[in-house]
Design a protein around this motif. Structure first.
Motif, PDB file in Angstrom:
ATOM      1  N   ASP A   1       0.816  -1.214   0.000  1.00  0.00           N
ATOM      2  CA  ASP A   1       0.000   0.000   0.000  1.00  0.00           C
ATOM      3  C   ASP A   1       0.850   1.264   0.000  1.00  0.00           C
ATOM      4  O   ASP A   1       0.454   2.281  -0.561  1.00  0.00           O
ATOM      5  N   VAL A   2       2.000   1.201   0.677  1.00  0.00           N
ATOM      6  CA  VAL A   2       2.869   2.365   0.825  1.00  0.00           C
ATOM      7  C   VAL A   2       4.301   1.939   0.544  1.00  0.00           C
ATOM      8  O   VAL A   2       4.790   0.974   1.130  1.00  0.00           O
ATOM      9  N   VAL A   3       4.954   2.647  -0.364  1.00  0.00           N
ATOM     10  CA  VAL A   3       6.375   2.413  -0.621  1.00  0.00           C
ATOM     11  C   VAL A   3       7.144   3.409   0.236  1.00  0.00           C
ATOM     12  O   VAL A   3       6.891   4.611   0.185  1.00  0.00           O
ATOM     13  N   GLY A   4       8.045   2.895   1.057  1.00  0.00           N
ATOM     14  CA  GLY A   4       8.800   3.764   1.944  1.00  0.00           C
ATOM     15  C   GLY A   4       9.891   3.002   2.663  1.00  0.00           C
ATOM     16  O   GLY A   4      10.044   1.791   2.507  1.00  0.00           O
ATOM     17  N   LEU A   5      10.630   3.757   3.463  1.00  0.00           N
ATOM     18  CA  LEU A   5      11.744   3.199   4.219  1.00  0.00           C
ATOM     19  C   LEU A   5      11.299   2.815   5.626  1.00  0.00           C
ATOM     20  O   LEU A   5      10.582   3.580   6.282  1.00  0.00           O
ATOM     21  N   ALA A   6      11.756   1.682   6.100  1.00  0.00           N
ATOM     22  CA  ALA A   6      11.362   1.185   7.415  1.00  0.00           C
ATOM     23  C   ALA A   6      11.947   2.010   8.553  1.00  0.00           C
ATOM     24  O   ALA A   6      11.439   1.964   9.670  1.00  0.00           O
ATOM     25  N   ASP A   7      12.984   2.787   8.268  1.00  0.00           N
ATOM     26  CA  ASP A   7      13.595   3.596   9.318  1.00  0.00           C
ATOM     27  C   ASP A   7      13.206   5.070   9.225  1.00  0.00           C
ATOM     28  O   ASP A   7      13.666   5.883  10.029  1.00  0.00           O
ATOM     29  N   GLN A   8      12.341   5.425   8.264  1.00  0.00           N
ATOM     30  CA  GLN A   8      11.827   6.789   8.106  1.00  0.00           C
ATOM     31  C   GLN A   8      10.376   6.686   7.648  1.00  0.00           C
ATOM     32  O   GLN A   8      10.056   6.925   6.485  1.00  0.00           O
ATOM     33  N   LEU A   9       9.518   6.334   8.561  1.00  0.00           N
ATOM     34  CA  LEU A   9       8.136   6.017   8.206  1.00  0.00           C
ATOM     35  C   LEU A   9       7.321   7.268   7.878  1.00  0.00           C
ATOM     36  O   LEU A   9       7.381   8.258   8.600  1.00  0.00           O
ATOM     37  N   PRO A  10       6.547   7.206   6.792  1.00  0.00           N
ATOM     38  CA  PRO A  10       5.771   8.371   6.344  1.00  0.00           C
ATOM     39  C   PRO A  10       4.394   8.467   7.002  1.00  0.00           C
ATOM     40  O   PRO A  10       3.390   8.696   6.334  1.00  0.00           O
ATOM     41  N   PHE A  11       4.358   8.256   8.324  1.00  0.00           N
ATOM     42  CA  PHE A  11       3.081   8.271   9.043  1.00  0.00           C
ATOM     43  C   PHE A  11       3.142   9.241  10.215  1.00  0.00           C
ATOM     44  O   PHE A  11       4.212   9.514  10.755  1.00  0.00           O
ATOM     45  N   LYS A  12       1.968   9.729  10.618  1.00  0.00           N
ATOM     46  CA  LYS A  12       1.857  10.613  11.770  1.00  0.00           C
ATOM     47  C   LYS A  12       2.132   9.835  13.059  1.00  0.00           C
ATOM     48  O   LYS A  12       1.954   8.623  13.111  1.00  0.00           O
ATOM     49  N   ASP A  13       2.486  10.561  14.089  1.00  0.00           N
ATOM     50  CA  ASP A  13       2.695   9.965  15.408  1.00  0.00           C
ATOM     51  C   ASP A  13       1.413   9.297  15.890  1.00  0.00           C
ATOM     52  O   ASP A  13       0.312   9.831  15.714  1.00  0.00           O
TER      53      ASP A  13
END
Length: 161
Positions: free
Chosen positions: A28-40
């Motif tokens: 669903d989301v392409v991203g890095l596991a150590d810089q997550l593109p989600f809110k707190d």
């Protein structure tokens, strides 16, 4: 909401959102596991399997803190990594299994990203999780009991008003 980080080619259907570094079916989301593109604090459960060992040992606590950041207060982190103690025991007691043990310790190495940079037993995982701010770190009683180290922990972050 629940999140699976590093779902790869086999996203687990019981999780709502699947993140991976690669665009694959079911991601669903392409991203890095150590810089997550989600809110707190936006997920109640965060799961990953065979991911944390792909990062340098020096980054483990930092990554765990990033994962904790996106969990709700009291949210649960579920982690599966190769179990160093079990693999060491297998290596010593079953010489015919040594090549497979080495593969699980160091990764498949068929792709640039498929190298393991560290290993965990329960005690080192617990220590790292606690340093990252988790509490109630315990083995996760998962139905699959193999070479894996199944651990779960709670986010101890308190919300202040």
């Amino acid at each position: 909401m629940t999140l699976e980080i590093g779902c790869g080619e086999s996203p687990q259907k019981q999780y709502d959102v699947h993140l991976d570094i690669r665009l694959l079916p079911g991601v669903d989301v392409v991203g890095l596991a150590d810089q997550l593109p989600f809110k707190d604090g936006c997920f109640q459960i965060l799961f990953n399997q065979h991911l944390l060992e792909h990062f340098p040992r020096s980054e483990t606590v930092k990554i765990l803190r990033e994962w904790r950041r996106i969990l709700t207060a009291g949210g649960e982190l579920r982690v599966l990594t190769p179990n160093l103690l079990w693999l060491a025991s297998m290596y010593l007691s079953q010489p015919q299994s040594r090549r497979e043990v080495i593969r699980w310790l160091f990764g498949g190495q068929e792709e640039e990203w498929n190298y393991h940079k560290t290993a965990f037993d329960f005690f080192t995982m617990k220590e790292d999780m606690e340093m990252a701010g988790f509490k109630d770190v315990e083995p996760w009683d998962h139905p699959i009991h193999d070479f894996g180290l199944w651990v779960k922990a709670k986010n101890k972050r308190l919300i202040t008003l």
